[in-house]
Enzyme design. Structure first.
Site, mmCIF file in Angstrom:
data_model
loop_
_atom_site.group_PDB
_atom_site.id
_atom_site.type_symbol
_atom_site.label_atom_id
_atom_site.label_comp_id
_atom_site.label_asym_id
_atom_site.label_seq_id
_atom_site.Cartn_x
_atom_site.Cartn_y
_atom_site.Cartn_z
ATOM 1 C CG ASP A 47 22.743 -0.214 -41.314
ATOM 2 O OD1 ASP A 47 22.410 -0.108 -40.114
ATOM 3 O OD2 ASP A 47 22.562 0.686 -42.158
ATOM 4 C CD GLU A 82 20.560 2.384 -30.207
ATOM 5 O OE1 GLU A 82 20.780 2.387 -31.422
ATOM 6 O OE2 GLU A 82 19.842 3.248 -29.660
#
Ligand code: SAH
Length: 251
Positions: free
Chosen positions: A209, A20
């Site tokens: 997700d 990230e």
């Protein structure tokens, strides 16, 4: 620290994972603080990148690798520790906790959506004793940034945090009762520390997700991580652009 009215000069970006962090490090041309220059205590695996972007000084910190297992130290404990030490030593005007999250499709989340969290809560601190129950899993409001929301057209939702990637039926119960749309492993911990030191913090979370979908979370997470990190990177860049030249009360 800048006063509410003065322009923001120092931004602290807190992320959990190397994957990230790296797109943001290159986007803002940040450099890793060498060990001899480090404000972090000896032995801490935390990593800091820093640099100037327009009129802002940006520090990006991450908890680094676990000393035993070598993986990113995701989760609440590491996030709270690195946030706490970073606030005390770097004295940011604003914290951006940027990261990936699971999303609930029943609440309108889709893969790749980027949310700004309006509230944060823990979902795995069940303490069924009066008042402790609220301390454990009650939601807290985050610093509100209505102009960032409006300008950047981000989605807004409640964030629920726990130390597991999966979701037990107990966690689910708490998440539903708090009406959360997104689920991560750091946000509420970062919020707790930011509140403690009266530092405004915003939570920019991109959905990797769908928690209430058919695919297993870990599989879906890994499948989407790189693409969603690009969406996260773009949103954080736009937030930083927006912040530049503004004061806290303009957000
Ligand atoms: N590094 C590991 C897994 C990371 S854990 C791997 O590559 O397999 C997941 C990270 O993404 C945490 O930092 C968490 O904040 C966030 N996250 C993404 N989806 C999540 C979900 N459904 N529940 C909780 N955290 C999630």
């Amino acid at each position: 620290m800048a006063s509410e009215a003065g322009p923001i000069s120092k931004v602290l970006i807190v992320v959990a994972m190397q994957t990230e962090a790296m797109p943001l490090v290159s986007k803002f041309k940040l450099v890793e603080a060498p060990a001899h220059e480090s404000t972090f205590p000896k032995g801490a695996p935390w990593v800091r990148y820093h640099g100037n972007y327009k009129d802002l000084h940006i520090d990006l910190v991450l908890p680094g690798k676990d000393a035993v297992f070598g993986v990113d130290s995701v989760g609440t404990v590491s996030a709270a520790l690195v946030t706490s030490f970073s606030i005390q030593t770097l004295k940011p005007d604003l914290i951006i906790n940027a990261g990936t999250a699971g999303g609930f499709k029943a609440k309108g989340a889709s893969i790749g959506d980027v949310f700004l969290a309006s509230d944060v809560a823990f979902h795995d601190r069940r303490i069924p004793i009066p008042v402790f129950d609220m301390y454990g899993t009650g939601a807290r409001k985050t610093f509100t940034a209505p102009n960032i929301l409006k300008e950047l057209n981000l989605k807004v939702g409640k964030l629920s945090t726990g130390d597991s990637l999966d979701m037990s039926p107990h966690d689910e119960e708490v998440i539903l009762s708090n009406d959360a749309t997104i689920k991560d492993m750091e946000g509420a911990a970062v919020a707790y520390v930011a509140d403690m030191f009266s530092t405004p913090a915003i939570f920019v979370k991109a959905v990797t997700d769908i928690v209430d979908g058919e695919k297993p979370t870990s599989e879906e997470f890994l499948q989407n991580l790189i693409a969603v990190t690009a969406a996260l990177d773009l949103a954080v860049t736009r937030v930083v652009e927006f912040i530049s030249g503004k004061s806290i009360s303009d957000l």
